[in-house]
Design a protein around this motif. Structure first.
Motif, PDB file in Angstrom:
ATOM      1  N   GLU A   1       0.799  -1.228   0.000  1.00  0.00           N
ATOM      2  CA  GLU A   1       0.000   0.000   0.000  1.00  0.00           C
ATOM      3  C   GLU A   1       0.833   1.279   0.000  1.00  0.00           C
ATOM      4  OE1 GLU A   1      -3.277   0.285  -0.415  1.00  0.00           O
ATOM      5  OE2 GLU A   1      -3.310  -1.880  -0.690  1.00  0.00           O
ATOM      6  N   ASP A   2       2.104   1.192   0.354  1.00  0.00           N
ATOM      7  CA  ASP A   2       2.948   2.396   0.321  1.00  0.00           C
ATOM      8  C   ASP A   2       4.377   2.020  -0.071  1.00  0.00           C
ATOM      9  OD1 ASP A   2       4.424   1.617   2.684  1.00  0.00           O
ATOM     10  OD2 ASP A   2       2.797   2.411   3.895  1.00  0.00           O
ATOM     11  N   ARG A   3       5.192   3.029  -0.347  1.00  0.00           N
ATOM     12  CA  ARG A   3       6.553   2.829  -0.856  1.00  0.00           C
ATOM     13  C   ARG A   3       7.440   2.101   0.156  1.00  0.00           C
ATOM     14  NH1 ARG A   3      11.422   5.820  -0.985  1.00  0.00           N
ATOM     15  NH2 ARG A   3      12.563   5.505  -2.921  1.00  0.00           N
ATOM     16  N   ASP A   4       7.352   2.482   1.410  1.00  0.00           N
ATOM     17  CA  ASP A   4       8.189   1.849   2.430  1.00  0.00           C
ATOM     18  C   ASP A   4       7.897   0.354   2.538  1.00  0.00           C
ATOM     19  OD1 ASP A   4       9.503   4.199   3.034  1.00  0.00           O
ATOM     20  OD2 ASP A   4       8.098   4.736   4.624  1.00  0.00           O
ATOM     21  N   ALA A   5       6.620  -0.003   2.520  1.00  0.00           N
ATOM     22  CA  ALA A   5       6.244  -1.414   2.582  1.00  0.00           C
ATOM     23  C   ALA A   5       6.717  -2.151   1.333  1.00  0.00           C
ATOM     24  CB  ALA A   5       4.731  -1.554   2.741  1.00  0.00           C
ATOM     25  N   ALA A   6       6.612  -1.501   0.168  1.00  0.00           N
ATOM     26  CA  ALA A   6       7.060  -2.125  -1.085  1.00  0.00           C
ATOM     27  C   ALA A   6       8.556  -2.395  -1.060  1.00  0.00           C
ATOM     28  CB  ALA A   6       6.700  -1.230  -2.267  1.00  0.00           C
ATOM     29  N   LEU A   7       9.331  -1.429  -0.578  1.00  0.00           N
ATOM     30  CA  LEU A   7      10.784  -1.615  -0.522  1.00  0.00           C
ATOM     31  C   LEU A   7      11.171  -2.676   0.501  1.00  0.00           C
ATOM     32  CD1 LEU A   7      11.986   2.073  -0.904  1.00  0.00           C
ATOM     33  CD2 LEU A   7      11.905   0.265  -2.638  1.00  0.00           C
ATOM     34  N   LEU A   8      10.449  -2.749   1.597  1.00  0.00           N
ATOM     35  CA  LEU A   8      10.711  -3.782   2.598  1.00  0.00           C
ATOM     36  C   LEU A   8      10.431  -5.178   2.026  1.00  0.00           C
ATOM     37  CD1 LEU A   8      11.490  -4.314   5.577  1.00  0.00           C
ATOM     38  CD2 LEU A   8       9.059  -4.224   6.093  1.00  0.00           C
ATOM     39  N   LEU A   9       9.323  -5.319   1.321  1.00  0.00           N
ATOM     40  CA  LEU A   9       9.002  -6.599   0.693  1.00  0.00           C
ATOM     41  C   LEU A   9      10.011  -6.955  -0.400  1.00  0.00           C
ATOM     42  CD1 LEU A   9       5.138  -6.221   0.496  1.00  0.00           C
ATOM     43  CD2 LEU A   9       6.376  -7.975   1.767  1.00  0.00           C
ATOM     44  N   ALA A  10      10.421  -5.969  -1.179  1.00  0.00           N
ATOM     45  CA  ALA A  10      11.420  -6.208  -2.226  1.00  0.00           C
ATOM     46  C   ALA A  10      12.744  -6.653  -1.614  1.00  0.00           C
ATOM     47  CB  ALA A  10      11.616  -4.956  -3.068  1.00  0.00           C
ATOM     48  N   ARG A  11      13.112  -6.036  -0.519  1.00  0.00           N
ATOM     49  CA  ARG A  11      14.353  -6.417   0.167  1.00  0.00           C
ATOM     50  C   ARG A  11      14.260  -7.857   0.668  1.00  0.00           C
ATOM     51  NH1 ARG A  11      14.542  -2.665   4.077  1.00  0.00           N
ATOM     52  NH2 ARG A  11      15.190  -1.129   2.554  1.00  0.00           N
ATOM     53  N   ALA A  12      13.108  -8.239   1.200  1.00  0.00           N
ATOM     54  CA  ALA A  12      12.922  -9.606   1.681  1.00  0.00           C
ATOM     55  C   ALA A  12      12.971 -10.606   0.521  1.00  0.00           C
ATOM     56  CB  ALA A  12      11.601  -9.725   2.428  1.00  0.00           C
ATOM     57  N   LEU A  13      12.323 -10.275  -0.600  1.00  0.00           N
ATOM     58  CA  LEU A  13      12.332 -11.173  -1.748  1.00  0.00           C
ATOM     59  C   LEU A  13      13.721 -11.292  -2.375  1.00  0.00           C
ATOM     60  CD1 LEU A  13       8.971 -10.263  -3.495  1.00  0.00           C
ATOM     61  CD2 LEU A  13       9.551 -12.389  -2.347  1.00  0.00           C
ATOM     62  N   SER A  14      14.538 -10.273  -2.200  1.00  0.00           N
ATOM     63  CA  SER A  14      15.880 -10.314  -2.799  1.00  0.00           C
ATOM     64  C   SER A  14      16.802 -11.288  -2.087  1.00  0.00           C
ATOM     65  CB  SER A  14      16.494  -8.916  -2.827  1.00  0.00           C
ATOM     66  OG  SER A  14      16.768  -8.479  -1.511  1.00  0.00           O
ATOM     67  N   THR A  15      16.369 -11.859  -0.970  1.00  0.00           N
ATOM     68  CA  THR A  15      17.189 -12.847  -0.268  1.00  0.00           C
ATOM     69  C   THR A  15      16.990 -14.260  -0.820  1.00  0.00           C
ATOM     70  OG1 THR A  15      15.521 -13.266   1.443  1.00  0.00           O
ATOM     71  CG2 THR A  15      17.111 -11.495   1.863  1.00  0.00           C
ATOM     72  N   VAL A  16      16.048 -14.435  -1.740  1.00  0.00           N
ATOM     73  CA  VAL A  16      15.821 -15.742  -2.363  1.00  0.00           C
ATOM     74  C   VAL A  16      17.081 -16.142  -3.130  1.00  0.00           C
ATOM     75  CG1 VAL A  16      14.448 -16.959  -4.108  1.00  0.00           C
ATOM     76  CG2 VAL A  16      13.339 -15.395  -2.518  1.00  0.00           C
ATOM     77  N   GLY A  17      17.462 -17.403  -3.029  1.00  0.00           N
ATOM     78  CA  GLY A  17      18.698 -17.873  -3.637  1.00  0.00           C
ATOM     79  C   GLY A  17      18.825 -17.589  -5.119  1.00  0.00           C
ATOM     80  N   ALA A  18      17.740 -17.775  -5.889  1.00  0.00           N
ATOM     81  CA  ALA A  18      17.794 -17.538  -7.339  1.00  0.00           C
ATOM     82  C   ALA A  18      18.018 -16.069  -7.663  1.00  0.00           C
ATOM     83  CB  ALA A  18      16.516 -18.041  -8.000  1.00  0.00           C
ATOM     84  N   VAL A  19      17.514 -15.177  -6.828  1.00  0.00           N
ATOM     85  CA  VAL A  19      17.736 -13.734  -7.033  1.00  0.00           C
ATOM     86  C   VAL A  19      19.196 -13.410  -6.731  1.00  0.00           C
ATOM     87  CG1 VAL A  19      17.084 -11.411  -6.291  1.00  0.00           C
ATOM     88  CG2 VAL A  19      15.332 -13.179  -6.503  1.00  0.00           C
ATOM     89  N   ARG A  20      19.689 -13.935  -5.627  1.00  0.00           N
ATOM     90  CA  ARG A  20      21.086 -13.685  -5.251  1.00  0.00           C
ATOM     91  C   ARG A  20      22.053 -14.269  -6.268  1.00  0.00           C
ATOM     92  NH1 ARG A  20      22.006 -15.527   0.553  1.00  0.00           N
ATOM     93  NH2 ARG A  20      23.942 -14.417   0.234  1.00  0.00           N
ATOM     94  N   ALA A  21      21.666 -15.362  -6.932  1.00  0.00           N
ATOM     95  CA  ALA A  21      22.526 -15.994  -7.933  1.00  0.00           C
ATOM     96  C   ALA A  21      22.422 -15.326  -9.302  1.00  0.00           C
ATOM     97  CB  ALA A  21      22.173 -17.471  -8.057  1.00  0.00           C
TER      98      ALA A  21
END
Length: 87
Positions: free
Chosen positions: A45-65
């Motif tokens: 619903e807002d930018r801060d929440a979106a960036l927090l979720l994006a940061r969490a999703l970026s820890t997925v192994g395929a993203v990191r690889a």
């Protein structure tokens, strides 16, 4: 403003395709005509929440690889309902 957070696969491209595209001045990837395959989508619903979720999703192994990427896309303001007086 609402946001869409998307985790997608990265399409691989052969070196010859890259060279041909750069020589012709074209674009190798065009998301409007051929979007990357989506793996996961989340709304915020807002930018801060979106960036927090994006940061969490970026820890997925395929993203990191480097096989997948995270995109944060603004969707715009939520629609507001207007109440019209009777009559």
């Amino acid at each position: 403003m609402r946001y869409l957070i998307v985790r997608t696969d990265i399409r691989t491209a052969a070196d010859i395709d890259l060279a041909a595209t750069w020589a012709g001045g074209g674009c190798l990837r065009n998301e409007t005509t051929a979007p990357e395959q989506r793996r996961q989508t989340v709304h915020a619903e807002d930018r801060d929440a979106a960036l927090l979720l994006a940061r969490a999703l970026s820890t997925v192994g395929a993203v990191r690889a480097g096989r997948q990427r995270i995109k944060v896309l603004p969707l715009g303001e939520p629609r507001r309902r207007h109440r019209h007086p009777p009559g």
